[in-house]
Design a protein around this motif. Sequence first.
Motif, PDB file in Angstrom:
ATOM      1  N   ASP A  27      41.600  47.126  56.501  1.00 53.52           N
ATOM      2  CA  ASP A  27      41.905  46.202  55.415  1.00 53.52           C
ATOM      3  C   ASP A  27      42.413  46.996  54.215  1.00 53.52           C
ATOM      4  O   ASP A  27      41.975  48.136  53.988  1.00 53.52           O
ATOM      5  CB  ASP A  27      40.652  45.412  55.011  1.00 53.52           C
ATOM      6  N   GLN A  29      42.697  48.767  50.876  1.00 55.76           N
ATOM      7  CA  GLN A  29      41.614  49.298  50.064  1.00 55.76           C
ATOM      8  C   GLN A  29      41.892  49.045  48.579  1.00 55.76           C
ATOM      9  O   GLN A  29      43.009  49.251  48.119  1.00 55.76           O
ATOM     10  CB  GLN A  29      41.471  50.801  50.311  1.00 55.76           C
ATOM     11  N   GLU A  32      40.412  53.044  43.479  1.00 55.64           N
ATOM     12  CA  GLU A  32      39.224  53.684  42.927  1.00 55.64           C
ATOM     13  C   GLU A  32      39.522  54.044  41.479  1.00 55.64           C
ATOM     14  O   GLU A  32      40.582  54.587  41.180  1.00 55.64           O
ATOM     15  CB  GLU A  32      38.884  54.957  43.695  1.00 55.64           C
ATOM     16  N   HIS A  93      46.784  46.604  47.379  1.00 53.65           N
ATOM     17  CA  HIS A  93      45.600  47.223  46.786  1.00 53.65           C
ATOM     18  C   HIS A  93      45.054  46.489  45.566  1.00 53.65           C
ATOM     19  O   HIS A  93      44.024  46.906  45.017  1.00 53.65           O
ATOM     20  CB  HIS A  93      45.920  48.671  46.382  1.00 53.65           C
TER      21      HIS A  93
END
Length: 197
Positions: A27, A29, A32, A93
């Motif tokens: 999937d 991501q 971050e 994303h």
Amino acid sequence: CDCCPECGEQFDESAGVSPRLVEELPDPQPPEVTQYNRHHYECHSCGTETVASHPDCPDEGQFGVNVIAQSALSRYDHRLPYRKIGDRFEQLHGLELSGASAWHATERAARAGRCEYEQIRYQIQQADVVHVDETGIKRDGEQAWIWTFTTENHTLYAVRESRGSDVPAEVLGEDFAGTVVCDGWTAYPAFSSNLQR
């Protein structure tokens, strides 16, 4: 399986294995986010201000090396316009990246590779034989040429608006003493008389 789909008889044990490989992507991501608390210092002797660095924290901007690399690949390998690069990051994303930010990311990638580019150019300038060719391309809808300079060990690409002898002179240098292997385009004899067809 627990039982036969035809008659309902219970299975005792497997009679063997039928392997089947299936390739799948994970999937998408989410990005971050890392906060780097970079301490800054002032020298009591000379007044110089210094900000601490961290190897994972970029020197500029808010995007990391993977965003920069993917922006450059999207632009130059997949030939996406900057707006669509931003759309792609949003879809895959959930990362908001404007077209201008995608452009800045590709510029940062270019600056990061500049030193290696110049080292390759220097090696090509020192070669005894260089194969040179150019072909037309569109750059942001405008006519340009991609020039290729190739030796036994190195290849350098240069995209320029010119198809003239000024490009080999710029890349190889005015004093290039090697042999140019090329086709019959007029830019080559205007640059050098040491040609191999």
